[in-house]
Scaffold this motif. Structure first.
Motif, mmCIF file in Angstrom:
data_model
loop_
_atom_site.group_PDB
_atom_site.id
_atom_site.type_symbol
_atom_site.label_atom_id
_atom_site.label_comp_id
_atom_site.label_asym_id
_atom_site.label_seq_id
_atom_site.Cartn_x
_atom_site.Cartn_y
_atom_site.Cartn_z
ATOM 1 N N ALA A 110 0.841 -1.203 0.000
ATOM 2 C CA ALA A 110 0.000 0.000 0.000
ATOM 3 C C ALA A 110 0.873 1.249 0.000
ATOM 4 O O ALA A 110 0.626 2.188 -0.763
ATOM 5 C CB ALA A 110 -0.936 0.002 1.211
ATOM 6 N N ARG A 111 1.897 1.265 0.819
ATOM 7 C CA ARG A 111 2.787 2.427 0.883
ATOM 8 C C ARG A 111 3.507 2.642 -0.446
ATOM 9 O O ARG A 111 3.763 3.779 -0.839
ATOM 10 C CB ARG A 111 3.770 2.269 2.037
ATOM 11 N N ALA A 112 3.810 1.568 -1.148
ATOM 12 C CA ALA A 112 4.498 1.682 -2.438
ATOM 13 C C ALA A 112 3.537 2.009 -3.582
ATOM 14 O O ALA A 112 3.961 2.544 -4.608
ATOM 15 C CB ALA A 112 5.234 0.378 -2.745
ATOM 16 N N SER A 113 2.254 1.706 -3.417
ATOM 17 C CA SER A 113 1.283 1.838 -4.507
ATOM 18 C C SER A 113 0.432 3.095 -4.467
ATOM 19 O O SER A 113 -0.202 3.441 -5.470
ATOM 20 C CB SER A 113 0.355 0.616 -4.513
ATOM 21 N N ILE A 114 0.389 3.775 -3.332
ATOM 22 C CA ILE A 114 -0.479 4.948 -3.217
ATOM 23 C C ILE A 114 0.076 6.103 -4.054
ATOM 24 O O ILE A 114 1.278 6.167 -4.319
ATOM 25 C CB ILE A 114 -0.679 5.349 -1.743
ATOM 26 N N LYS A 115 -0.796 6.988 -4.486
ATOM 27 C CA LYS A 115 -0.408 8.103 -5.359
ATOM 28 C C LYS A 115 0.766 8.869 -4.754
ATOM 29 O O LYS A 115 0.678 9.383 -3.641
ATOM 30 C CB LYS A 115 -1.588 9.043 -5.578
ATOM 31 N N PRO A 116 1.870 8.960 -5.505
ATOM 32 C CA PRO A 116 3.048 9.658 -4.976
ATOM 33 C C PRO A 116 2.799 11.155 -4.790
ATOM 34 O O PRO A 116 2.025 11.759 -5.528
ATOM 35 C CB PRO A 116 4.129 9.434 -6.036
ATOM 36 N N ASN A 117 3.460 11.710 -3.798
ATOM 37 C CA ASN A 117 3.395 13.154 -3.527
ATOM 38 C C ASN A 117 1.979 13.671 -3.323
ATOM 39 O O ASN A 117 1.650 14.785 -3.714
ATOM 40 C CB ASN A 117 4.083 13.945 -4.644
ATOM 41 N N SER A 118 1.144 12.850 -2.721
ATOM 42 C CA SER A 118 -0.250 13.230 -2.489
ATOM 43 C C SER A 118 -0.525 13.331 -0.990
ATOM 44 O O SER A 118 0.239 12.832 -0.162
ATOM 45 C CB SER A 118 -1.185 12.179 -3.103
ATOM 46 N N LEU A 119 -1.626 13.979 -0.663
ATOM 47 C CA LEU A 119 -2.055 14.036 0.726
ATOM 48 C C LEU A 119 -2.372 12.634 1.231
ATOM 49 O O LEU A 119 -2.076 12.303 2.385
ATOM 50 C CB LEU A 119 -3.264 14.965 0.864
ATOM 51 N N ALA A 120 -2.938 11.786 0.376
ATOM 52 C CA ALA A 120 -3.222 10.391 0.750
ATOM 53 C C ALA A 120 -1.934 9.677 1.152
ATOM 54 O O ALA A 120 -1.896 8.962 2.157
ATOM 55 C CB ALA A 120 -3.904 9.665 -0.404
ATOM 56 N N GLN A 121 -0.868 9.875 0.392
ATOM 57 C CA GLN A 121 0.416 9.256 0.715
ATOM 58 C C GLN A 121 0.949 9.788 2.048
ATOM 59 O O GLN A 121 1.447 9.013 2.875
ATOM 60 C CB GLN A 121 1.428 9.514 -0.391
ATOM 61 N N ALA A 122 0.842 11.086 2.264
ATOM 62 C CA ALA A 122 1.312 11.674 3.518
ATOM 63 C C ALA A 122 0.560 11.101 4.716
ATOM 64 O O ALA A 122 1.171 10.777 5.741
ATOM 65 C CB ALA A 122 1.171 13.199 3.475
ATOM 66 N N PHE A 123 -0.770 10.968 4.593
ATOM 67 C CA PHE A 123 -1.559 10.393 5.693
ATOM 68 C C PHE A 123 -1.202 8.920 5.913
ATOM 69 O O PHE A 123 -1.027 8.484 7.053
ATOM 70 C CB PHE A 123 -3.054 10.528 5.429
ATOM 71 N N LEU A 124 -1.108 8.149 4.839
ATOM 72 C CA LEU A 124 -0.810 6.721 4.970
ATOM 73 C C LEU A 124 0.565 6.508 5.592
ATOM 74 O O LEU A 124 0.712 5.767 6.571
ATOM 75 C CB LEU A 124 -0.897 6.026 3.605
ATOM 76 N N ASN A 125 1.582 7.155 5.043
ATOM 77 C CA ASN A 125 2.928 6.995 5.588
ATOM 78 C C ASN A 125 3.030 7.531 7.010
ATOM 79 O O ASN A 125 3.685 6.933 7.857
ATOM 80 C CB ASN A 125 3.959 7.657 4.677
ATOM 81 N N GLY A 126 2.372 8.653 7.264
ATOM 82 C CA GLY A 126 2.379 9.213 8.614
ATOM 83 C C GLY A 126 1.774 8.282 9.634
ATOM 84 O O GLY A 126 2.264 8.164 10.759
ATOM 85 N N TYR A 127 0.711 7.596 9.252
ATOM 86 C CA TYR A 127 0.081 6.645 10.174
ATOM 87 C C TYR A 127 1.054 5.528 10.550
ATOM 88 O O TYR A 127 1.146 5.143 11.712
ATOM 89 C CB TYR A 127 -1.191 6.059 9.551
ATOM 90 N N PHE A 128 1.787 5.020 9.570
ATOM 91 C CA PHE A 128 2.678 3.899 9.857
ATOM 92 C C PHE A 128 4.034 4.311 10.435
ATOM 93 O O PHE A 128 4.666 3.516 11.121
ATOM 94 C CB PHE A 128 2.859 3.031 8.600
ATOM 95 N N THR A 129 4.477 5.540 10.179
ATOM 96 C CA THR A 129 5.781 5.966 10.692
ATOM 97 C C THR A 129 5.685 6.921 11.866
ATOM 98 O O THR A 129 6.663 7.118 12.592
ATOM 99 C CB THR A 129 6.610 6.675 9.592
ATOM 100 N N GLY A 130 4.513 7.549 12.027
ATOM 101 C CA GLY A 130 4.353 8.556 13.089
ATOM 102 C C GLY A 130 4.905 9.920 12.670
ATOM 103 O O GLY A 130 4.904 10.849 13.480
ATOM 104 N N GLU A 131 5.353 10.049 11.433
ATOM 105 C CA GLU A 131 5.927 11.319 10.967
ATOM 106 C C GLU A 131 5.100 11.867 9.807
ATOM 107 O O GLU A 131 4.968 11.217 8.775
ATOM 108 C CB GLU A 131 7.367 11.114 10.508
ATOM 109 N N TYR A 132 4.578 13.070 10.007
ATOM 110 C CA TYR A 132 3.787 13.737 8.979
ATOM 111 C C TYR A 132 4.591 14.921 8.436
ATOM 112 O O TYR A 132 5.239 15.623 9.212
ATOM 113 C CB TYR A 132 2.450 14.225 9.537
ATOM 114 N N PRO A 133 4.560 15.171 7.131
ATOM 115 C CA PRO A 133 5.379 16.250 6.551
ATOM 116 C C PRO A 133 4.778 17.645 6.732
ATOM 117 O O PRO A 133 5.264 18.594 6.169
ATOM 118 C CB PRO A 133 5.431 15.876 5.071
ATOM 119 N N PHE A 134 3.724 17.761 7.515
ATOM 120 C CA PHE A 134 3.104 19.061 7.737
ATOM 121 C C PHE A 134 2.880 19.261 9.223
ATOM 122 O O PHE A 134 2.973 18.388 10.005
ATOM 123 C CB PHE A 134 1.767 19.217 6.985
#
Length: 165
Positions: free
Chosen positions: A141-165
């Motif tokens: 899922a992390r590799a397949s979600i739309k790159p550079n999108s808000l969806a990617q930021a939310f998904l990655n942030g959920y799993f890493t605990g780090e949000y880019p905003f």
């Protein structure tokens, strides 16, 4: 996004000191302070009960996978909107919802509220808004979600605990 005109009468707003609020848009015609108006939407990281699979969707003829999302209706709680959107778009019942993070998305003047929802994993019944759907492992899922999108930021942030905003 800054408000320049009164949403009631169309008069150009001017900034005026408001006790405890600072400089706030003021309508001289209405004699009222005006506060920002924006859309509110929810996006959901849809997980199975084992928490090892993520459901992503493709919509509106676009090539990328994204999160299930939609606008909050007037008078509706965000949690209810999350469950409704999952039910409407992919036909799954939400067992639980957990708020993750929010972000104001300027291009659509929308405050996005992101949740992780847990669903049973029966067959998905996608509606007309969904072109394709697929259950992914977390890594896929992390590799397949739309790159550079808000969806990617939310998904990655959920799993890493780090949000880019």
């Amino acid at each position: 996004m800054e408000m320049n005109y009164c949403m009631q009468c169309g008069t150009k707003l001017r900034l005026r000191e408001h006790e405890h609020e600072g400089m706030t848009p003021w309508c001289e015609t209405c004699g009222e302070y005006r506060y920002p108006v924006f859309n509110t939407a929810v996006s959901m990281i849809v997980m199975n009960e084992k928490q090892d699979r993520v459901l992503l969707i493709r919509q509106y003829g676009r090539p990328h996978y994204v999160l299930v999302a939609g606008y909050v209706n007037r008078g509706e709680d965000a949690e209810a909107a999350a469950a409704r959107e999952v039910r409407e778009e992919v036909g799954l019942e939400v067992l639980s919802a957990h708020f993750n993070h929010s972000h104001y998305f300027a291009p659509t003047n929308t405050l996005m509220l992101n949740f992780t929802v847990t669903v049973r994993e029966p067959e998905v019944h996608a509606n007309f808004e969904v072109d394709d759907w697929r259950w992914f492992s977390v890594g896929e899922a992390r590799a397949s979600i739309k790159p550079n999108s808000l969806a990617q930021a939310f998904l990655n942030g959920y799993f890493t605990g780090e949000y880019p905003f």
